[in-house]
Design an enzyme around this catalytic site. Structure first.
Site, PDB file in Angstrom:
ATOM      1  CE  LYS A  83       0.257  -1.653  85.443  1.00 23.77           C
ATOM      2  NZ  LYS A  83       1.442  -2.419  85.801  1.00 23.77           N
ATOM      3  N   PRO A  89       2.235 -13.953  84.393  1.00 22.54           N
ATOM      4  CG  PRO A  89       4.530 -14.313  84.112  1.00 22.54           C
ATOM      5  CD  PRO A  89       3.493 -13.235  84.090  1.00 22.54           C
TER       6      PRO A  89
HETATM    7  C1  LIG Z   1       2.307  -7.097  84.358  1.00 25.35           C
HETATM    8  S1  LIG Z   1       1.356  -8.518  84.033  1.00 25.35           S
HETATM    9  C2  LIG Z   1       1.119  -9.114  85.661  1.00 25.35           C
HETATM   10  C3  LIG Z   1       2.324  -9.806  86.213  1.00 25.35           C
HETATM   11  C4  LIG Z   1       1.993 -10.573  87.472  1.00 25.35           C
HETATM   12  N1  LIG Z   1       1.700  -9.702  88.584  1.00 25.35           N
HETATM   13  C5  LIG Z   1       3.141 -11.472  87.873  1.00 25.35           C
HETATM   14  O1  LIG Z   1       3.689 -11.290  88.955  1.00 25.35           O
HETATM   15  O2  LIG Z   1       3.476 -12.382  87.105  1.00 25.35           O
HETATM   16  C6  LIG Z   1      -0.197  -7.867  83.619  1.00 25.35           C
HETATM   17  C7  LIG Z   1      -1.269  -8.893  83.361  1.00 25.35           C
HETATM   18  O3  LIG Z   1      -2.519  -8.213  83.362  1.00 25.35           O
HETATM   19  C8  LIG Z   1      -3.378  -8.971  82.558  1.00 25.35           C
HETATM   20  N2  LIG Z   1      -4.589  -8.176  82.261  1.00 25.35           N
HETATM   21  C9  LIG Z   1      -4.688  -7.023  81.562  1.00 25.35           C
HETATM   22  N3  LIG Z   1      -5.981  -6.612  81.510  1.00 25.35           N
HETATM   23  C10 LIG Z   1      -6.705  -7.532  82.210  1.00 25.35           C
HETATM   24  C11 LIG Z   1      -8.070  -7.686  82.518  1.00 25.35           C
HETATM   25  N4  LIG Z   1      -8.971  -6.784  82.101  1.00 25.35           N
HETATM   26  N5  LIG Z   1      -8.471  -8.742  83.248  1.00 25.35           N
HETATM   27  C12 LIG Z   1      -7.566  -9.660  83.683  1.00 25.35           C
HETATM   28  N6  LIG Z   1      -6.242  -9.563  83.434  1.00 25.35           N
HETATM   29  C13 LIG Z   1      -5.817  -8.527  82.685  1.00 25.35           C
HETATM   30  C14 LIG Z   1      -2.521  -9.317  81.354  1.00 25.35           C
HETATM   31  O4  LIG Z   1      -3.066 -10.453  80.684  1.00 25.35           O
HETATM   32  C15 LIG Z   1      -1.165  -9.595  82.020  1.00 25.35           C
HETATM   33  O5  LIG Z   1      -0.988 -10.970  82.207  1.00 25.35           O
END
Ligand SMILES: C[S@@+](CC[C@H](N)C(=O)[O-])C[C@H]1O[C@@H](n2cnc3c(N)ncnc32)[C@H](O)[C@@H]1O
Length: 341
Positions: free
Chosen positions: A297, A212
């Site tokens: 991860k 977010p």
């Molecule tokens: C752990 S959250 C990130 C939190 C963020 N760093 C913060 O501080 O709010 C992981 C995010 O990765 C995004 N995500 C996963 N695969 C993705 C992709 N292929 N391209 C773009 N975003 C991706 C998800 O939608 C999710 O919002």
């Protein structure tokens, strides 16, 4: 030969122990609090050389260590426990006089230690203040560490840099700022400190997996221009920020002109190998020498294999500067890279 108390993130002590066993010939390790805290004996290696080596190339999973200088039997009896704390503190008189001293007290889950950490600290603090020390919480010359395990009270005194972290057990705490967008923001703040990489020295950042928006908000606060990529929505508080562009797409669908960004950050919740492929492809949009902060991860529960394979793959386009499991990392570690020229 010295014995240390080592600490790792919950569940990761076996990996920290394995790293030390491999790195330090003749060393011996044994668990204390399952998964988290352990004893580590340095074997034949000289202590100064051992600490220098650990600082030079910090193990990924070892978060904190301190040398055991005294051990006392621990029961739930307040009088004898207070006595053990005071007795150890008295031995420090010459070392603490005129110096800034922090006292850090931790207890393992289920320890009979009859005090709170603050109460325990006060017993030690009183004695060392009388010996002429100035008590401080941060930026100490020396840290007196107390760790209450199940049957034993461990105490030691060391320079903060030799503990790898100047936080108790390496548990870095940030004040919970008003309006913090996500707890994930702490990961980036911790990485900034751990890698000594002031974020405000960058100007143009790409944030992959930004929603977010915790990392994005940290970067915006530091004055950077941010391109945030995530199919998910960003927090409404970030909408209309003049320095922010949100590309609401999957990161595999985007491309940028060469040399656009001097910082790439990536906290995508995706398979680490796919993430690596994607980040490596986007490396051309970074300037030569640009930094990347990427969470890796550890999905397959074989962290050493995963890290070895990912290091090799990232190493094709990046110089890997550090890989560390930060206190705010869960089933992951954080990597700092620089784009190869
Ligand atoms: C752990 S959250 C990130 C939190 C963020 N760093 C913060 O501080 O709010 C992981 C995010 O990765 C995004 N995500 C996963 N695969 C993705 C992709 N292929 N391209 C773009 N975003 C991706 C998800 O939608 C999710 O919002």
């Amino acid at each position: 030969m010295t014995t240390y108390i080592g600490t790792a993130n919950p569940g990761f002590a076996p990996y920290a122990m394995e790293e030390l066993r491999k790195r330090i010939p003749g060393s011996a390790v044994s668990g204390l609090a399952p998964g988290e805290t352990f004893r580590f004996t340095s074997g034949g290696m000289d202590d100064a050389a051992l600490l220098k080596e650990l600082r030079r190339d910090e193990p990924v999973f070892l978060r904190h260590l301190f040398p055991i200088e005294a051990e006392a039997q621990l029961t739930s009896d307040p009088a004898s426990t207070a006595d053990s704390l005071r007795r150890y503190a008295e031995t420090l008189a010459d070392r603490v006089k005129g110096r800034k001293i922090a006292v850090q007290v931790r207890k393992s889950h289920g320890s009979p230690f009859p005090f709170t950490s603050v109460e325990g600290r006060d017993f030690v603090a009183e004695v060392i203040r009388e010996a002429g020390a100035e008590l401080v919480a941060r930026e100490a010359d020396l840290i007196v560490s107390v760790y209450a395990a199940h049957k034993t009270l461990y105490t030691g005194c060391s320079a903060p840099k030799d503990n790898l972290s100047d936080w108790p057990g390496g548990a870095v705490r940030f004040r919970r700022e008003e309006g913090l967008i996500s707890r994930a923001a702490f990961k980036l703040l911790e990485a900034e400190q751990a890698f000594r990489l002031p974020l405000d020295k960058f100007t143009n950042a790409l944030d992959l997996g930004a929603a977010p928006g915790g990392w994005t908000s940290v970067l915006l606060e530091r004055g950077l221009k941010v391109t945030a990529v995530d199919p998910a929505q960003l927090d409404p508080a970030l909408e209309d920020h003049p320095m922010l562009r949100h590309i609401q797409k999957n990161a595999s669908e985007i491309s940028f002109s060469p040399g656009t960004f001097d910082l790439l950050v990536c906290d995508m919740s995706w398979d680490p190998y796919n993430t690596c492929r994607l980040v490596s492809e986007l490396a051309s949009s970074m300037t030569a020498g640009a930094s990347g902060i990427i969470t890796l991860k550890l999905m397959y529960r074989k962290p050493f294999n995963t890290l070895q394979e990912l290091s090799r793959a990232y190493g094709e386009v990046f110089d890997i500067r550090r890989i560390k499991q930060l206190f705010h990392n869960r089933e992951e570690v954080t990597m700092w890279v620089r784009r190869k020229p």
